[in-house]
Scaffold this motif. Structure first.
Motif, PDB file in Angstrom:
ATOM      1  N   ASP A 122      -3.000   5.171 -17.612  1.00 27.64           N
ATOM      2  CA  ASP A 122      -3.131   3.947 -17.710  1.00 27.64           C
ATOM      3  C   ASP A 122      -2.421   3.134 -16.419  1.00 27.64           C
ATOM      4  OD1 ASP A 122      -5.228   4.086 -19.797  1.00 27.64           O
ATOM      5  OD2 ASP A 122      -3.534   3.336 -21.375  1.00 27.64           O
ATOM      6  N   LYS A 123      -1.359   3.346 -16.604  1.00 23.75           N
ATOM      7  CA  LYS A 123      -0.325   2.626 -15.336  1.00 23.75           C
ATOM      8  C   LYS A 123      -0.985   3.119 -13.918  1.00 23.75           C
ATOM      9  CE  LYS A 123       3.848   2.739 -17.854  1.00 23.75           C
ATOM     10  NZ  LYS A 123       5.306   3.123 -17.772  1.00 23.75           N
ATOM     11  N   LEU A 124      -1.432   4.238 -13.621  1.00 27.36           N
ATOM     12  CA  LEU A 124      -1.899   4.714 -12.489  1.00 27.36           C
ATOM     13  C   LEU A 124      -3.161   3.978 -12.101  1.00 27.36           C
ATOM     14  CD1 LEU A 124      -0.895   8.457 -12.830  1.00 27.36           C
ATOM     15  CD2 LEU A 124       0.059   6.802 -11.105  1.00 27.36           C
ATOM     16  N   TYR A 125      -3.960   4.132 -13.044  1.00 29.74           N
ATOM     17  CA  TYR A 125      -5.433   3.238 -12.766  1.00 29.74           C
ATOM     18  C   TYR A 125      -5.243   2.004 -12.497  1.00 29.74           C
ATOM     19  CZ  TYR A 125      -9.924   1.243 -13.445  1.00 29.74           C
ATOM     20  OH  TYR A 125     -11.131   0.867 -13.419  1.00 29.74           O
ATOM     21  N   GLN A 126      -4.121   1.212 -13.016  1.00 30.38           N
ATOM     22  CA  GLN A 126      -3.913  -0.105 -12.988  1.00 30.38           C
ATOM     23  C   GLN A 126      -3.408  -0.296 -11.319  1.00 30.38           C
ATOM     24  OE1 GLN A 126      -4.464  -2.958 -14.578  1.00 30.38           O
ATOM     25  NE2 GLN A 126      -5.382  -1.401 -16.088  1.00 30.38           N
ATOM     26  N   TYR A 127      -2.399   0.516 -10.873  1.00 30.00           N
ATOM     27  CA  TYR A 127      -2.160   0.797  -9.469  1.00 30.00           C
ATOM     28  C   TYR A 127      -3.445   0.871  -8.632  1.00 30.00           C
ATOM     29  CZ  TYR A 127       2.879   0.876  -8.873  1.00 30.00           C
ATOM     30  OH  TYR A 127       4.115   0.574  -8.631  1.00 30.00           O
ATOM     31  N   LEU A 128      -4.344   1.751  -8.911  1.00 31.83           N
ATOM     32  CA  LEU A 128      -5.363   1.926  -8.054  1.00 31.83           C
ATOM     33  C   LEU A 128      -6.538   0.430  -8.043  1.00 31.83           C
ATOM     34  CD1 LEU A 128      -6.481   5.622  -9.323  1.00 31.83           C
ATOM     35  CD2 LEU A 128      -5.483   4.949  -7.129  1.00 31.83           C
ATOM     36  N   VAL A 129      -6.665   0.157  -9.138  1.00 36.23           N
ATOM     37  CA  VAL A 129      -7.590  -1.009  -9.106  1.00 36.23           C
ATOM     38  C   VAL A 129      -6.898  -2.183  -8.247  1.00 36.23           C
ATOM     39  CG1 VAL A 129      -8.525  -2.719 -10.787  1.00 36.23           C
ATOM     40  CG2 VAL A 129      -8.773  -0.509 -11.189  1.00 36.23           C
ATOM     41  N   HIS A 130      -5.523  -2.462  -8.929  1.00 34.87           N
ATOM     42  CA  HIS A 130      -5.029  -3.813  -8.220  1.00 34.87           C
ATOM     43  C   HIS A 130      -4.717  -3.500  -6.635  1.00 34.87           C
ATOM     44  CE1 HIS A 130      -4.799  -4.821 -12.202  1.00 34.87           C
ATOM     45  NE2 HIS A 130      -4.092  -5.850 -12.103  1.00 34.87           N
ATOM     46  N   ASP A 131      -4.387  -2.200  -6.102  1.00 34.31           N
ATOM     47  CA  ASP A 131      -3.980  -2.232  -4.979  1.00 34.31           C
ATOM     48  C   ASP A 131      -5.343  -1.877  -4.055  1.00 34.31           C
ATOM     49  OD1 ASP A 131      -1.835  -1.382  -2.883  1.00 34.31           O
ATOM     50  OD2 ASP A 131      -3.129   0.382  -2.694  1.00 34.31           O
ATOM     51  N   ALA A 132      -6.351  -1.564  -4.641  1.00 39.37           N
ATOM     52  CA  ALA A 132      -7.697  -1.609  -4.026  1.00 39.37           C
ATOM     53  C   ALA A 132      -8.343  -2.900  -3.433  1.00 39.37           C
ATOM     54  CB  ALA A 132      -8.586  -0.829  -4.525  1.00 39.37           C
ATOM     55  N   ILE A 133      -7.957  -3.958  -4.295  1.00 38.85           N
ATOM     56  CA  ILE A 133      -8.247  -5.351  -4.062  1.00 38.85           C
ATOM     57  C   ILE A 133      -7.893  -6.095  -2.669  1.00 38.85           C
ATOM     58  CG2 ILE A 133      -8.046  -7.799  -4.843  1.00 38.85           C
ATOM     59  CD1 ILE A 133      -7.734  -6.582  -7.650  1.00 38.85           C
TER      60      ILE A 133
END
Length: 81
Positions: free
Chosen positions: A70-81
Motif C-alpha cells: 500500500d505504501k509503495l503504491y502511494q509512492y508510485l501514484v503520487h510521484d507519477a503526478i
C-alpha cells in the motif's frame, strides 16, 4: 494461489518503469521495495516448501507485505503526478 510471485512489477505492471526509476533514485522507496521483496520471497518459500509456521507468524508476514505494498503504491501514484 500458493507460491504466487507478488513482485512489484507483477503487482503494478503499468508502473514497471517508474518502479525501476524510484528504486535507483529514491532511497526510501528502494528500502521499502527491498523489504517487500524479502517478505514476498520468505512467504513464497514457506508456502512452497510447506514448512510449518504458526498461523500468527504467517499472517504477520503477509500483513507487513500488504502494508508495504500500500505504501509503495502511494509512492508510485503520487510521484507519477
Amino acid at each position: 494461489m500458493l507460491g504466487e510471485n507478488h513482485a512489484l512489477i507483477y503487482e503494478f505492471p503499468d508502473f514497471a518503469d517508474h518502479i525501476r526509476h524510484l528504486k535507483k533514485n529514491n532511497t526510501i522507496f528502494a528500502t521499502m521495495a527491498q523489504r517487500y521483496h524479502e517478505l514476498d520471497h520468505k512467504i513464497r518459500a514457506l508456502e512452497l516448501t510447506k514448512v510449518p509456521t504458526d498461523d500468527e507468524h504467517f499472517v504477520a508476514l503477509k500483513l507487513e507485505r500488504l502494508h508495504l505494498k500500500d505504501k509503495l503504491y502511494q509512492y508510485l501514484v503520487h510521484d507519477a503526478i
